[in-house]
Design a protein around this motif. Structure first.
Motif, PDB file in Angstrom:
ATOM      1  N   VAL A   1       0.830  -1.199   0.000  1.00  0.00           N
ATOM      2  CA  VAL A   1       0.000   0.000   0.000  1.00  0.00           C
ATOM      3  C   VAL A   1       0.874   1.263   0.000  1.00  0.00           C
ATOM      4  O   VAL A   1       1.956   1.289   0.579  1.00  0.00           O
ATOM      5  N   SER A   2       0.370   2.293  -0.713  1.00  0.00           N
ATOM      6  CA  SER A   2       1.076   3.587  -0.740  1.00  0.00           C
ATOM      7  C   SER A   2       0.512   4.504   0.332  1.00  0.00           C
ATOM      8  O   SER A   2      -0.478   4.182   0.980  1.00  0.00           O
ATOM      9  N   ALA A   3       1.096   5.670   0.413  1.00  0.00           N
ATOM     10  CA  ALA A   3       0.570   6.712   1.296  1.00  0.00           C
ATOM     11  C   ALA A   3      -0.784   7.187   0.768  1.00  0.00           C
ATOM     12  O   ALA A   3      -1.087   7.012  -0.420  1.00  0.00           O
TER      13      ALA A   3
ATOM     14  N   VAL B   1      -0.061  12.662   0.308  1.00  0.00           N
ATOM     15  CA  VAL B   1       0.691  12.746   1.571  1.00  0.00           C
ATOM     16  C   VAL B   1       2.207  12.824   1.345  1.00  0.00           C
ATOM     17  O   VAL B   1       2.904  13.574   2.031  1.00  0.00           O
ATOM     18  N   THR B   2       2.722  12.083   0.357  1.00  0.00           N
ATOM     19  CA  THR B   2       4.177  12.150   0.114  1.00  0.00           C
ATOM     20  C   THR B   2       4.571  13.563  -0.338  1.00  0.00           C
ATOM     21  O   THR B   2       5.582  14.109   0.125  1.00  0.00           O
ATOM     22  N   ASN B   3       3.750  14.164  -1.193  1.00  0.00           N
ATOM     23  CA  ASN B   3       4.039  15.546  -1.612  1.00  0.00           C
ATOM     24  C   ASN B   3       3.999  16.484  -0.410  1.00  0.00           C
ATOM     25  O   ASN B   3       4.830  17.383  -0.272  1.00  0.00           O
TER      26      ASN B   3
ATOM     27  N   GLY C   1       4.589   8.198   5.335  1.00  0.00           N
ATOM     28  CA  GLY C   1       3.303   8.236   4.620  1.00  0.00           C
ATOM     29  C   GLY C   1       2.785   6.822   4.418  1.00  0.00           C
ATOM     30  O   GLY C   1       1.611   6.504   4.669  1.00  0.00           O
ATOM     31  N   GLU C   2       3.669   5.938   3.985  1.00  0.00           N
ATOM     32  CA  GLU C   2       3.283   4.545   3.711  1.00  0.00           C
ATOM     33  C   GLU C   2       3.052   3.780   5.017  1.00  0.00           C
ATOM     34  O   GLU C   2       2.133   2.973   5.119  1.00  0.00           O
ATOM     35  N   LYS C   3       3.882   4.060   6.032  1.00  0.00           N
ATOM     36  CA  LYS C   3       3.713   3.344   7.312  1.00  0.00           C
ATOM     37  C   LYS C   3       2.331   3.636   7.888  1.00  0.00           C
ATOM     38  O   LYS C   3       1.636   2.729   8.357  1.00  0.00           O
TER      39      LYS C   3
ATOM     40  N   GLY D   1       4.602   0.291   1.097  1.00  0.00           N
ATOM     41  CA  GLY D   1       5.454   0.325  -0.096  1.00  0.00           C
ATOM     42  C   GLY D   1       6.449   1.462  -0.031  1.00  0.00           C
ATOM     43  O   GLY D   1       6.603   2.122   0.995  1.00  0.00           O
ATOM     44  N   PHE D   2       7.170   1.667  -1.150  1.00  0.00           N
ATOM     45  CA  PHE D   2       7.993   2.860  -1.380  1.00  0.00           C
ATOM     46  C   PHE D   2       9.392   2.796  -0.770  1.00  0.00           C
ATOM     47  O   PHE D   2      10.219   3.613  -1.058  1.00  0.00           O
ATOM     48  N   TYR D   3       9.666   1.828   0.134  1.00  0.00           N
ATOM     49  CA  TYR D   3      11.019   1.803   0.695  1.00  0.00           C
ATOM     50  C   TYR D   3      11.495   0.386   1.004  1.00  0.00           C
ATOM     51  O   TYR D   3      10.700  -0.533   1.168  1.00  0.00           O
TER      52      TYR D   3
ATOM     53  N   GLY E   1      12.423   5.626  -5.056  1.00  0.00           N
ATOM     54  CA  GLY E   1      12.078   6.592  -6.105  1.00  0.00           C
ATOM     55  C   GLY E   1      10.590   6.922  -6.027  1.00  0.00           C
ATOM     56  O   GLY E   1       9.797   6.099  -5.563  1.00  0.00           O
ATOM     57  N   ARG E   2      10.227   8.117  -6.530  1.00  0.00           N
ATOM     58  CA  ARG E   2       8.813   8.509  -6.481  1.00  0.00           C
ATOM     59  C   ARG E   2       7.981   7.494  -7.275  1.00  0.00           C
ATOM     60  O   ARG E   2       8.391   6.987  -8.305  1.00  0.00           O
ATOM     61  N   GLY E   3       6.811   7.216  -6.745  1.00  0.00           N
ATOM     62  CA  GLY E   3       5.949   6.200  -7.361  1.00  0.00           C
ATOM     63  C   GLY E   3       6.447   4.788  -7.063  1.00  0.00           C
ATOM     64  O   GLY E   3       6.035   3.814  -7.689  1.00  0.00           O
ATOM     65  N   GLY E   4       7.348   4.664  -6.069  1.00  0.00           N
ATOM     66  CA  GLY E   4       8.088   3.417  -5.850  1.00  0.00           C
ATOM     67  C   GLY E   4       7.297   2.248  -5.287  1.00  0.00           C
ATOM     68  O   GLY E   4       7.822   1.128  -5.249  1.00  0.00           O
ATOM     69  N   SER E   5       6.051   2.441  -4.871  1.00  0.00           N
ATOM     70  CA  SER E   5       5.306   1.287  -4.327  1.00  0.00           C
ATOM     71  C   SER E   5       5.034   0.238  -5.408  1.00  0.00           C
ATOM     72  O   SER E   5       4.929  -0.951  -5.101  1.00  0.00           O
ATOM     73  N   ASP E   6       4.920   0.673  -6.663  1.00  0.00           N
ATOM     74  CA  ASP E   6       4.770  -0.300  -7.767  1.00  0.00           C
ATOM     75  C   ASP E   6       6.005  -1.214  -7.787  1.00  0.00           C
ATOM     76  O   ASP E   6       5.903  -2.425  -7.970  1.00  0.00           O
ATOM     77  N   TYR E   7       7.161  -0.591  -7.617  1.00  0.00           N
ATOM     78  CA  TYR E   7       8.420  -1.343  -7.662  1.00  0.00           C
ATOM     79  C   TYR E   7       8.547  -2.240  -6.429  1.00  0.00           C
ATOM     80  O   TYR E   7       8.995  -3.383  -6.534  1.00  0.00           O
TER      81      TYR E   7
HETATM   82  N1  ASP Z   1       3.871   7.633  -1.992  1.00  0.00           N
HETATM   83  C1  ASP Z   1       4.999   7.540  -2.869  1.00  0.00           C
HETATM   84  C2  ASP Z   1       4.921   8.642  -3.925  1.00  0.00           C
HETATM   85  O1  ASP Z   1       3.970   9.425  -3.920  1.00  0.00           O
HETATM   86  C3  ASP Z   1       5.131   6.182  -3.485  1.00  0.00           C
HETATM   87  C4  ASP Z   1       3.988   5.734  -4.376  1.00  0.00           C
HETATM   88  O2  ASP Z   1       2.944   6.377  -4.390  1.00  0.00           O
HETATM   89  O3  ASP Z   1       4.144   4.720  -5.059  1.00  0.00           O
HETATM   90  O4  ASP Z   1       5.811   8.749  -4.714  1.00  0.00           O
END
Ligand code: ASP
Ligand code: ADP
Ligand code: MG
Length: 457
Positions: free
Chosen positions: A37-39, A43-45, A125-127, A188-190, A202-208
């Motif tokens: 799960v992502s934030a 929230v990350t922004n 954010g993710e936690k 996710g994300f870390y 990296g940004r968007g990293g929960s996919d990874y």
């Molecule tokens: N929350 C992180 C971001 O906004 C990771 C993600 O959304 O995948 O980059």
């Protein structure tokens, strides 16, 4: 028993009511699931801009605490009705927020915001959303527990901000950790370095994160839920009447993500290729089960009538231009430049040469540094060094692009009809990609013109 990794992103967590759909979806999968799960959306922004304010000497630690506390309280009150569970959720969220707020206060007081500390802060954010979702699923009597990457050992190369997963180091401990028939919720994300430091992917990293976990646990499928109807013929924020793509090969999807299709993290496809794990995309506002994936990404490939399957764009890359008579045919220039950039940790995305100029595609944030490095290298044949940052990269991607004539003509005619100037172009760097550079001001018009010509006529 299927062994599936499911990812819910910020786009699925825009509104507390979205969580009702997530609950239904998870119920339909049954147990034996790893959820990444992502934030919550934005929230990350928000945390990133809070770090920027701290660096400018503003103590925002309390306001971050209050803002996130209100956001979570609203969602908890809506979804968790059991009183004991609700107060347990509050208390775990409070602990997490206190840790975060202490970290922020520390940054304010010491005026020290190392990359390590920034990565640590952004992981909250993710936690927070993982703690929240775990308790919501408990409310629905599911057998679920939270699984932190630092506990199960998602080991990375230790690079802050943009780490890569070390699969060799991670695999065994993940297989061992995720062995029960239950639902695990992973922030996710870390991941963590070998020394145990939190490193973002990296940004968007929960996919990874989700793809890396899928690889390590040898999942049957990686199911990614989005706020759009699967992979589309282009970014729906630019063109309103896009079409769904039913099937993409790994190579096509990887190139699309590399050239900026924000729907997937640039490196999310990579871990899935060798074990051949399908990536299936679903729409959070569609059917709440996994019977009808909107896009499947896998190892088969096909050439469609349009040849191009999707158009993507990025404003991330700029150009470093080295000009001089004959630079394209003099040996040694590129070797000096690439060594200097590589020693400075600057990644080169592409190189296009001609007789009188060498054009190097780089992330815009690296352009000035790269220019300085080339300048001090004192290359005798380079007469002028120019940087271009008012540009956008547009890529057309599809299997068969190189072998089918007429596609490039169609693309370039559509641009010429709109009087859009192509500043540079490159085909065949990969057999499925043709990309070109336009002025930033022409980006949206160029995508619309191409989309119209390829998919709407
Ligand atoms: N929350 C992180 C971001 O906004 C990771 C993600 O959304 O995948 O980059
Ligand atoms: P999440 O938060 O779930 O990871 P993202 O916001 O990162 O979701 O990705 C989904 C968004 O990607 C969509 O809302 C859409 O605006 C954007 N997008 C860009 N290119 C495409 C494309 N080719 N197909 C579908 N969506 C795209
Ligand atoms: Mg994303």
């Amino acid at each position: 028993m299927p062994n599936i990794v499911v990812k819910f992103g910020g786009s699925n967590l825009k509104d507390k009511k979205d969580v009702t759909r997530i609950i239904k979806i998870v119920e339909n999968y049954g147990e034996r699931l790893i959820i990444v799960v992502s934030a919550f959306y934005g929230v990350t922004n928000y945390l990133e801009s809070s770090l920027a304010s701290l660096k400018e000497g503003e103590d925002i630690s309390k306001s971050v605490y209050l803002y996130l506390q209100a956001l979570k309280k609203d969602a908890i009150d809506y979804h968790i009705t059991d009183e004991a569970l609700r107060s347990k959720t509050y208390s775990e969220i409070e602990n997490c927020l206190e840790e975060l707020s202490n970290l922020l206060k520390g940054i304010y007081l010491t005026a020290d915001a190392s990359s390590a500390l920034c990565d640590y802060v952004l992981s909250y954010g993710e936690k927070l959303s993982a703690i929240f979702l775990t308790h919501v699923l408990k409310q629905h009597q599911m057998n679920v527990s939270i699984a932190y990457p630092e506990k199960f050992g998602l080991i990375t190369d230790g690079v802050f901000t943009n780490a890569s997963v070390d699969f060799k180091q991670s695999k065994e401990s993940l297989l061992d950790y995720f062995s029960e028939n239950k639902i695990y919720v992973v922030p996710g994300f870390y991941g963590v370095s070998r020394e145990g430091k939190i490193t973002l992917l990296g940004r968007g990293g929960s996919d990874y994160s989700a793809a890396a976990i899928a690889k390590c646990v040898e999942a049957d499928s990686l199911d990614v839920w989005k706020d759009v109807e699967g992979f589309l013929t282009t970014d729906p924020r630019v063109v309103s009447h896009t079409k769904n793509i039913k099937y993409l090969s790994y190579v096509e999807a990887a190139e699309l993500a590399y050239f900026g299709a924000k729907i997937l993290h640039p490196r999310c496809v990579e871990p899935l290729i060798e074990p051949s794990i399908p990536l299936r995309l679903f729409h959070i506002y569609g059917a709440c089960d996994d019977s009808n994936p909107l896009t499947i990404i896998g190892e088969n490939f096909s050439v469609t009538d349009t040849v191009v399957k999707s158009i993507t764009h990025s404003s991330e890359f700029g150009i470093l231009k080295l000009k001089g008579p004959g630079v394209g045919s003099k040996p040694g220039i590129l070797s000096v430049v690439t060594t200097a950039l590589s020693n400075a940790g600057i990644n080169i995305n592409s190189v296009i040469t001609s007789q009188i100029s060498i054009n190097i595609l780089l992330n815009k944030r690296d352009l000035n540094k790269a220019r300085e490095l080339v300048d001090i290298s004192k290359l005798p044949s380079v007469m002028e060094i120019v940087t271009l940052d008012d540009v956008a990269t547009i890529a057309a991607i599809g299997e068969g692009l190189v072998d089918n004539y007429g596609v490039a003509a169609r693309i370039f005619s559509s641009l010429a009809d709109q009087k859009i100037n192509v500043r540079m172009s490159c085909s065949c760097a990969s057999p499925v990609v043709s990309y070109f550079i336009v002025s930033e001001k022409d980006r949206a018009a160029a995508i619309r013109a191409m989309h119209k010509s390829l998919f709407e006529e």
